[in-house]
Design a protein around this motif. Structure first.
Motif, PDB file in Angstrom:
ATOM      1  N   GLU A  93       0.830  -1.207   0.000  1.00  0.00           N
ATOM      2  CA  GLU A  93       0.000   0.000   0.000  1.00  0.00           C
ATOM      3  C   GLU A  93       0.867   1.261   0.000  1.00  0.00           C
ATOM      4  O   GLU A  93       0.583   2.217  -0.707  1.00  0.00           O
ATOM      5  CB  GLU A  93      -0.941   0.009   1.209  1.00  0.00           C
ATOM      6  N   VAL A  94       1.926   1.251   0.775  1.00  0.00           N
ATOM      7  CA  VAL A  94       2.815   2.418   0.852  1.00  0.00           C
ATOM      8  C   VAL A  94       3.518   2.616  -0.486  1.00  0.00           C
ATOM      9  O   VAL A  94       3.577   3.730  -1.018  1.00  0.00           O
ATOM     10  CB  VAL A  94       3.836   2.239   1.994  1.00  0.00           C
ATOM     11  N   ILE A  95       4.049   1.537  -1.054  1.00  0.00           N
ATOM     12  CA  ILE A  95       4.807   1.622  -2.313  1.00  0.00           C
ATOM     13  C   ILE A  95       3.914   2.093  -3.448  1.00  0.00           C
ATOM     14  O   ILE A  95       4.319   2.923  -4.267  1.00  0.00           O
ATOM     15  CB  ILE A  95       5.457   0.260  -2.639  1.00  0.00           C
ATOM     16  N   VAL A  96       2.681   1.589  -3.523  1.00  0.00           N
ATOM     17  CA  VAL A  96       1.758   1.970  -4.601  1.00  0.00           C
ATOM     18  C   VAL A  96       1.469   3.466  -4.560  1.00  0.00           C
ATOM     19  O   VAL A  96       1.287   4.101  -5.600  1.00  0.00           O
ATOM     20  CB  VAL A  96       0.451   1.141  -4.502  1.00  0.00           C
ATOM     21  N   ARG A  97       1.483   4.049  -3.398  1.00  0.00           N
ATOM     22  CA  ARG A  97       1.138   5.471  -3.267  1.00  0.00           C
ATOM     23  C   ARG A  97       2.343   6.412  -3.451  1.00  0.00           C
ATOM     24  O   ARG A  97       2.173   7.622  -3.447  1.00  0.00           O
ATOM     25  CB  ARG A  97       0.517   5.721  -1.899  1.00  0.00           C
ATOM     26  N   LEU A  98       3.527   5.860  -3.645  1.00  0.00           N
ATOM     27  CA  LEU A  98       4.704   6.718  -3.840  1.00  0.00           C
ATOM     28  C   LEU A  98       4.629   7.390  -5.210  1.00  0.00           C
ATOM     29  O   LEU A  98       4.232   6.765  -6.196  1.00  0.00           O
ATOM     30  CB  LEU A  98       5.987   5.909  -3.683  1.00  0.00           C
ATOM     31  N   PRO A  99       5.060   8.682  -5.324  1.00  0.00           N
ATOM     32  CA  PRO A  99       4.816   9.462  -6.543  1.00  0.00           C
ATOM     33  C   PRO A  99       5.699   9.111  -7.750  1.00  0.00           C
ATOM     34  O   PRO A  99       5.228   9.180  -8.885  1.00  0.00           O
ATOM     35  CB  PRO A  99       5.072  10.901  -6.110  1.00  0.00           C
ATOM     36  N   ASP A 100       6.974   8.769  -7.540  1.00  0.00           N
ATOM     37  CA  ASP A 100       7.826   8.524  -8.712  1.00  0.00           C
ATOM     38  C   ASP A 100       8.935   7.529  -8.389  1.00  0.00           C
ATOM     39  O   ASP A 100       9.081   7.081  -7.254  1.00  0.00           O
ATOM     40  CB  ASP A 100       8.409   9.835  -9.260  1.00  0.00           C
ATOM     41  N   LYS A 101       9.716   7.215  -9.419  1.00  0.00           N
ATOM     42  CA  LYS A 101      10.749   6.182  -9.318  1.00  0.00           C
ATOM     43  C   LYS A 101      11.830   6.539  -8.292  1.00  0.00           C
ATOM     44  O   LYS A 101      12.300   5.683  -7.552  1.00  0.00           O
ATOM     45  CB  LYS A 101      11.386   5.983 -10.701  1.00  0.00           C
ATOM     46  N   ILE A 102      12.205   7.787  -8.240  1.00  0.00           N
ATOM     47  CA  ILE A 102      13.267   8.221  -7.310  1.00  0.00           C
ATOM     48  C   ILE A 102      12.837   7.969  -5.865  1.00  0.00           C
ATOM     49  O   ILE A 102      13.592   7.429  -5.057  1.00  0.00           O
ATOM     50  CB  ILE A 102      13.611   9.710  -7.536  1.00  0.00           C
ATOM     51  N   VAL A 103      11.601   8.342  -5.547  1.00  0.00           N
ATOM     52  CA  VAL A 103      11.094   8.155  -4.184  1.00  0.00           C
ATOM     53  C   VAL A 103      10.975   6.660  -3.875  1.00  0.00           C
ATOM     54  O   VAL A 103      11.283   6.225  -2.759  1.00  0.00           O
ATOM     55  CB  VAL A 103       9.740   8.875  -4.005  1.00  0.00           C
ATOM     56  N   ILE A 104      10.568   5.872  -4.858  1.00  0.00           N
ATOM     57  CA  ILE A 104      10.463   4.417  -4.659  1.00  0.00           C
ATOM     58  C   ILE A 104      11.843   3.830  -4.390  1.00  0.00           C
ATOM     59  O   ILE A 104      12.022   3.032  -3.463  1.00  0.00           O
ATOM     60  CB  ILE A 104       9.800   3.740  -5.887  1.00  0.00           C
ATOM     61  N   ASN A 105      12.851   4.228  -5.162  1.00  0.00           N
ATOM     62  CA  ASN A 105      14.219   3.752  -4.922  1.00  0.00           C
ATOM     63  C   ASN A 105      14.697   4.157  -3.536  1.00  0.00           C
ATOM     64  O   ASN A 105      15.321   3.363  -2.828  1.00  0.00           O
ATOM     65  CB  ASN A 105      15.177   4.290  -5.979  1.00  0.00           C
ATOM     66  N   ASP A 106      14.404   5.379  -3.128  1.00  0.00           N
ATOM     67  CA  ASP A 106      14.789   5.828  -1.784  1.00  0.00           C
ATOM     68  C   ASP A 106      14.088   5.003  -0.711  1.00  0.00           C
ATOM     69  O   ASP A 106      14.665   4.714   0.342  1.00  0.00           O
ATOM     70  CB  ASP A 106      14.460   7.313  -1.593  1.00  0.00           C
TER      71      ASP A 106
END
Length: 177
Positions: free
Chosen positions: A4-17
């Motif tokens: 749920e948290v990952i799906v709501r992340l805005p872009d690739k950079i934030v997901i990698n972080d």
């Protein structure tokens, strides 16, 4: 667990972080999920190959994890060594390119200096050729001037001879008087 948290992340950079940082996890849910995955996991991939059965953590102390898969560590170390070799190779190539650039710059500078020197020599050569040509023309001019003077002298000599012949003939001829 973190879907749920990952799906709501805005872009690739934030997901990698997200995967590089610590994130809170509900341990009870994590343990339940791990047990469920272990029960349906094929034996070739089963974690029992790497670790013992789950045991509760002792109170007040977090034990050191000693059963990390060595092959994974070795692969990681090999990748790190390969990356270091690649980095050294790239550094060597960059140094070689820098040296080549410096050499080309030096050659270009020398080439420009040589070109300027050659141009200067050509200008000097052209100046001396012009001077030599003028000096070669000078005797021809002086010869023409000399010939003109000789012609004038001959004409004057001829006139003097005529004049002297005329006066001599007057002296030799009797006058009637």
């Amino acid at each position: 667990m973190q879907r749920e948290v990952i799906v709501r992340l805005p872009d690739k950079i934030v997901i990698n972080d997200f995967f590089r940082e610590q994130n809170p996890v509900d341990i009870k849910k994590l343990t339940t999920k791990a047990l469920k995955l272990m029960s349906c996991c094929p034996m070739a991939l089963h974690p029992k190959r790497y670790m013992c059965n789950f045991q509760p953590l002792p109170r007040g102390v977090y034990p050191k994890f000693l059963n990390y898969p060595l092959k994974s560590l070795e692969r990681f170390e090999e990748k790190a060594i390969d990356i270091q070799k690649l980095q050294r190779s790239l550094d060597d190539k960059m140094r070689a390119l820098d040296l080549e650039e410096m050499e080309m710059t030096r050659k270009l500078d020398n080439g420009l200096r040589k070109e300027e020197h050659d141009k200067y020599l050509k200008d000097i050569e052209r100046y001396y050729q012009d001077t030599l040509k003028r000096e070669e023309e000078r005797p021809n001019y002086q010869r023409k001037v000399l010939l003109l003077h000789q012609k004038e002298i001959r004409q004057q000599k001829g006139e003097v001879l005529k004049e002297s012949a005329f006066t001599a003939s007057k002296r030799n001829t009797p006058t009637k008087g």
